[in-house]
Design a protein around this motif. Structure first.
Motif, PDB file in Angstrom:
ATOM      1  N   GLU A  18       4.416 -56.891  32.642  1.00 39.56           N
ATOM      2  CA  GLU A  18       3.446 -55.889  32.174  1.00 39.56           C
ATOM      3  C   GLU A  18       3.175 -56.139  30.701  1.00 39.56           C
ATOM      4  OE1 GLU A  18       4.214 -51.860  33.085  1.00 39.56           O
ATOM      5  OE2 GLU A  18       5.075 -52.274  35.059  1.00 39.56           O
ATOM      6  N   CYS A  24      -0.488 -47.413  32.695  1.00 37.01           N
ATOM      7  CA  CYS A  24      -0.360 -47.302  34.150  1.00 37.01           C
ATOM      8  C   CYS A  24      -1.574 -46.643  34.780  1.00 37.01           C
ATOM      9  CB  CYS A  24       0.908 -46.516  34.514  1.00 37.01           C
ATOM     10  SG  CYS A  24       2.438 -47.385  34.082  1.00 37.01           S
ATOM     11  N   GLY A  49      -0.472 -50.394  38.028  1.00 35.66           N
ATOM     12  CA  GLY A  49       0.850 -50.133  37.456  1.00 35.66           C
ATOM     13  C   GLY A  49       1.561 -48.957  38.105  1.00 35.66           C
ATOM     14  N   GLU A  50       0.794 -47.955  38.546  1.00 34.37           N
ATOM     15  CA  GLU A  50       1.410 -46.777  39.169  1.00 34.37           C
ATOM     16  C   GLU A  50       2.096 -47.153  40.481  1.00 34.37           C
ATOM     17  OE1 GLU A  50      -0.011 -42.432  40.931  1.00 34.37           O
ATOM     18  OE2 GLU A  50      -1.227 -43.460  39.423  1.00 34.37           O
ATOM     19  N   SER A  53       5.242 -49.269  39.704  1.00 31.82           N
ATOM     20  CA  SER A  53       6.362 -48.452  39.216  1.00 31.82           C
ATOM     21  C   SER A  53       7.018 -47.703  40.371  1.00 31.82           C
ATOM     22  CB  SER A  53       5.856 -47.458  38.168  1.00 31.82           C
ATOM     23  OG  SER A  53       5.351 -48.133  37.045  1.00 31.82           O
ATOM     24  N   ARG A  54       6.201 -47.205  41.301  1.00 32.06           N
ATOM     25  CA  ARG A  54       6.749 -46.476  42.445  1.00 32.06           C
ATOM     26  C   ARG A  54       7.616 -47.383  43.309  1.00 32.06           C
ATOM     27  NH1 ARG A  54       2.373 -45.203  44.468  1.00 32.06           N
ATOM     28  NH2 ARG A  54       2.262 -46.610  46.262  1.00 32.06           N
ATOM     29  N   ARG A  56       9.195 -50.065  42.342  1.00 36.16           N
ATOM     30  CA  ARG A  56      10.417 -50.376  41.599  1.00 36.16           C
ATOM     31  C   ARG A  56      11.437 -49.253  41.737  1.00 36.16           C
ATOM     32  NH1 ARG A  56       7.568 -52.977  36.217  1.00 36.16           N
ATOM     33  NH2 ARG A  56       7.731 -55.180  36.840  1.00 36.16           N
TER      34      ARG A  56
END
Length: 253
Positions: A18, A24, A49-50, A53-54, A56
């Protein structure tokens, strides 16, 4: 093996980088993850990005992502630079190009600055022009006014107000200084707080100032898609102002 471009592929999340300052909120319409292949074989995040992140947080190790070819981005920026050098790019088109690089390719203003040689402040100032509204932008193109004059229109709230000012500017062929004076005069007649903490003028006795303010509110409602209408009848002792607008009620199941 490196994933092919323009296809949906499973990519190891640990190989996705990133960029610094990545937001995000940059999301595609379908919620997909967009990546560029970097020279070291890793992947640079462009959008999504959202979702990343979820995944991850859920402990996933891979993500289905769309791989975008770096050469397409390089070619777009090269074409943009060529048009800028030749002076054949309208300032609104330049603003739209920057907006596309940010929203579609995930570049930040700083990254665009590094690639184009424009300062970050200049890029952000250009981007503000894209908030004029479609109708106003079309009128700006037709009128042929300069960029500084177009920026002055941003101080006027609502597209209808901007269009009225622009019509006077085009009709009287006003230059930047004259347009700035016209905008100041228009704003001074609006007894409502404006951007920049503009203070109200005390003891305003001319009823037309208040009527202009009410009309401005109705125009802002119309810009927002509300079918509002205003009728004004001036009598000898009073002004009758009637505003018609649809009622919005919550439907009960």
């Amino acid at each position: 093996m490196q994933a092919p471009v323009n296809q949906v592929c499973w990519v190891p999340i640990e190989e996705i980088v990133e960029p610094e300052g990545f937001e995000c909120s940059r999301e595609t319409l379908d919620g997909s993850v967009l990546l560029h292949i970097m020279s070291d074989g890793r992947y640079r995040l462009l959008a999504g990005g959202e979702k990343l992140s979820r995944l991850r947080m859920e402990g996933r190790c891979c993500v289905d992502a769309v791989i975008c070819p770096q050469d397409q981005l390089d070619n777009r920026i090269s074409d943009l630079l060529d048009q800028l050098v030749r002076g054949k790019l309208h300032f609104l088109d330049e603003a739209e190009a920057y907006r596309g690089l940010m929203q579609e390719d995930g570049l930040s203003a700083k990254e665009i600055s590094q690639r184009t040689g424009r300062s970050v402040a200049t890029i952000r100032r250009k981007l503000r022009l894209s908030t004029l509204g479609d109708e106003v932008q079309q009128a700006v193109r037709r009128s042929g006014i300069c960029e500084r004059t177009a920026e002055t229109l941003l101080r006027i709230p609502g597209q209808q107000g901007r269009l009225k000012v622009l019509e006077r500017v085009a009709e009287k062929r006003l230059d930047f200084k004259q347009t700035e004076a016209l905008v100041e005069d228009v704003l001074s007649r609006m007894p409502i707080p404006m951007n920049g903490m503009r203070r109200l003028r005390p003891m305003m006795r001319d009823y037309r100032l208040y009527l202009n303010a009410v009309r401005g509110i109705v125009e802002q409602m119309q810009d927002a898609g509300v079918e509002a209408d205003i009728q004004v009848n001036i009598g000898q002792k009073a002004a009758d102002v009637r505003i018609t607008m649809p009622l919005f009620t919550n439907r009960r199941s």
